[in-house]
Enzyme design. Structure first.
Site, PDB file in Angstrom:
ATOM      1  N   HIS A 224       0.841  -1.201   0.000  1.00  0.00           N
ATOM      2  CA  HIS A 224       0.000   0.000   0.000  1.00  0.00           C
ATOM      3  C   HIS A 224       0.877   1.253   0.000  1.00  0.00           C
ATOM      4  O   HIS A 224       0.672   2.177  -0.802  1.00  0.00           O
ATOM      5  CB  HIS A 224      -0.895  -0.034   1.246  1.00  0.00           C
ATOM      6  CG  HIS A 224      -1.846   1.109   1.348  1.00  0.00           C
ATOM      7  ND1 HIS A 224      -3.162   1.020   0.959  1.00  0.00           N
ATOM      8  CD2 HIS A 224      -1.672   2.382   1.810  1.00  0.00           C
ATOM      9  CE1 HIS A 224      -3.759   2.178   1.171  1.00  0.00           C
ATOM     10  NE2 HIS A 224      -2.879   3.024   1.685  1.00  0.00           N
ATOM     11  N   GLU A 225       1.868   1.281   0.888  1.00  0.00           N
ATOM     12  CA  GLU A 225       2.751   2.450   1.006  1.00  0.00           C
ATOM     13  C   GLU A 225       3.642   2.618  -0.220  1.00  0.00           C
ATOM     14  O   GLU A 225       3.954   3.736  -0.623  1.00  0.00           O
ATOM     15  CB  GLU A 225       3.602   2.346   2.272  1.00  0.00           C
ATOM     16  CG  GLU A 225       2.807   2.318   3.568  1.00  0.00           C
ATOM     17  CD  GLU A 225       1.913   3.547   3.730  1.00  0.00           C
ATOM     18  OE1 GLU A 225       2.292   4.636   3.264  1.00  0.00           O
ATOM     19  OE2 GLU A 225       0.829   3.405   4.322  1.00  0.00           O
TER      20      GLU A 225
ATOM     21  N   HIS B 223       1.761   4.658  -2.729  1.00  0.00           N
ATOM     22  CA  HIS B 223       1.858   6.099  -2.459  1.00  0.00           C
ATOM     23  C   HIS B 223       3.231   6.636  -2.882  1.00  0.00           C
ATOM     24  O   HIS B 223       3.326   7.689  -3.525  1.00  0.00           O
ATOM     25  CB  HIS B 223       1.661   6.363  -0.966  1.00  0.00           C
ATOM     26  CG  HIS B 223       0.268   6.112  -0.470  1.00  0.00           C
ATOM     27  ND1 HIS B 223      -0.863   6.518  -1.144  1.00  0.00           N
ATOM     28  CD2 HIS B 223      -0.169   5.495   0.665  1.00  0.00           C
ATOM     29  CE1 HIS B 223      -1.938   6.169  -0.451  1.00  0.00           C
ATOM     30  NE2 HIS B 223      -1.549   5.546   0.643  1.00  0.00           N
TER      31      HIS B 223
END
Length: 341
Positions: free
Chosen positions: A18-19, A22
């Site tokens: 997920h990170e 980003h």
């Protein structure tokens, strides 16, 4: 203790994906990531590259990306706060998107490596010390005829049901079966035995086959399956939020750790499927337009786009703080439910 550690690492990997979403999106649109951290808490080691600090921290519970100007105003043109609405939105959407794409990748790997069960008139397993084993039936044999009934040309399920009915109706009398093995037709005689558990006559075979797919087919199937699962999850969330349906089935950290432990014991196949479900859940839940979630940030950016100016940082921070507090309270309640359950 080992199960908890494995579960934390397992969840951390999903959060890290997920990170990474980003981080990569930020780099792509020109928003500068000041730090990319694996884990939380005290820093164990780290290095810097292209102005970004990469660190590994003591607690294996996820990680984070800190962008320049994310929580404060900055004069730097690379700051998050100075980027256009669509660039900031792209960075935020990228996290959940990566989780959804990870679910697709893992499911494609599952279809290629483990395959899908198909019910066909083929022997998948032969029960040990059963009439089928004693008669010489083998896994991989395709049944093409039972007594005088040919099942060739029948639809797979119809053929299987025809064979099952023939076995049940034969009782304890001898049954003639023709199987195709390595291109040759072989005649086999077998006498069914009564099975108390199923209350019927059986010969001790499991029908079906495991079909594995190539990369292109597996990827197409994975996208299709993830699409269907997403619709089911969205429908379930709608029922949960507006009607309270399925509230007793919601799991918190304790329940998730327990499920991961069971999957570890069951083997890689179950662990892979669980990873698909958790990753997809992370992606979908994060898109809910609720403060402190990515969806909440996207909603505020949409408001900013309509207004033509951003909310004051203090107001936005307060909104996300309230959302964070509510999420923590919900997490406590769900965890309590996990423990009592």
């Amino acid at each position: 203790m080992l199960t908890i550690l494995v579960a934390l690492i397992f969840l951390s990997l999903l959060v890290m994906v997920h990170e990474v979403g980003h981080f990569l999106a930020g780099r792509f649109v020109g928003i500068h990531p000041e730090e990319f951290s694996i884990g939380m808490g005290p820093k164990l080691l780290g290095f810097s590259r292209k102005g970004t600090r990469f660190s590994v921290r003591a607690l294996p519970i996820g990680g984070y990306v800190k962008f320049l100007g994310e929580d404060e105003r900055s004069d730097d043109e690379r700051a998050f706060s100075n980027a256009s609405v669509w660039k900031r939105m792209a960075v935020i959407v990228a996290g959940p998107t990566m989780n959804i794409l990870l679910a697709v990748v893992l499911l494609a790997v599952f279809y290629m490596g483990y395959g899908v069960y198909e019910e066909v008139p083929e022997i998948l397993e032969v029960v040990e010390n059963s009439p089928a084993e004693r008669a010489g039936l083998l896994p991989g044999d395709s049944i093409i005829k039972v007594d005088d009934i040919s099942v060739e040309g029948m639809e797979a399920r119809e053929a299987v049901e025809t064979i099952r009915n023939a076995i049940r109706q034969k009782g304890s009398n001898e049954l003639k079966i023709v199987v195709r093995r390595n291109g040759k037709d072989i005649n086999i005689k077998v006498v069914p035995e009564y099975n108390e558990e199923s209350d019927s006559y059986v010969i001790g075979i499991v029908f079906g086959r495991i079909r594995r797919y190539g990369l292109i087919q597996a990827t197409g199937m994975a996208f299709n399956s993830v699409g269907k699962l997403t619709l089911m999850m969205v429908d379930a969330l709608r029922g949960l939020i507006f009607k309270g349906q399925g509230l007793n089935e919601v799991m918190g950290p304790v329940g998730i750790v327990s499920e991961i432990g069971k999957a570890v014991e069951a083997g890689m196949q179950q662990l892979l499927l669980l990873a698909v479900m958790i990753s997809l859940n992370l992606g979908i839940i994060n898109l809910i337009p609720f403060p402190a979630l990515d969806g909440g940030r996207i909603a505020l950016l949409l408001v900013e786009g309509v207004r033509g100016k951003p909310l004051e940082p203090e107001k936005e921070g307060f909104i996300h703080f309230i959302g964070f507090v509510v999420l923590i309270l919900l997490m406590v309640l769900v965890t309590y439910h996990d423990i009592t359950r």
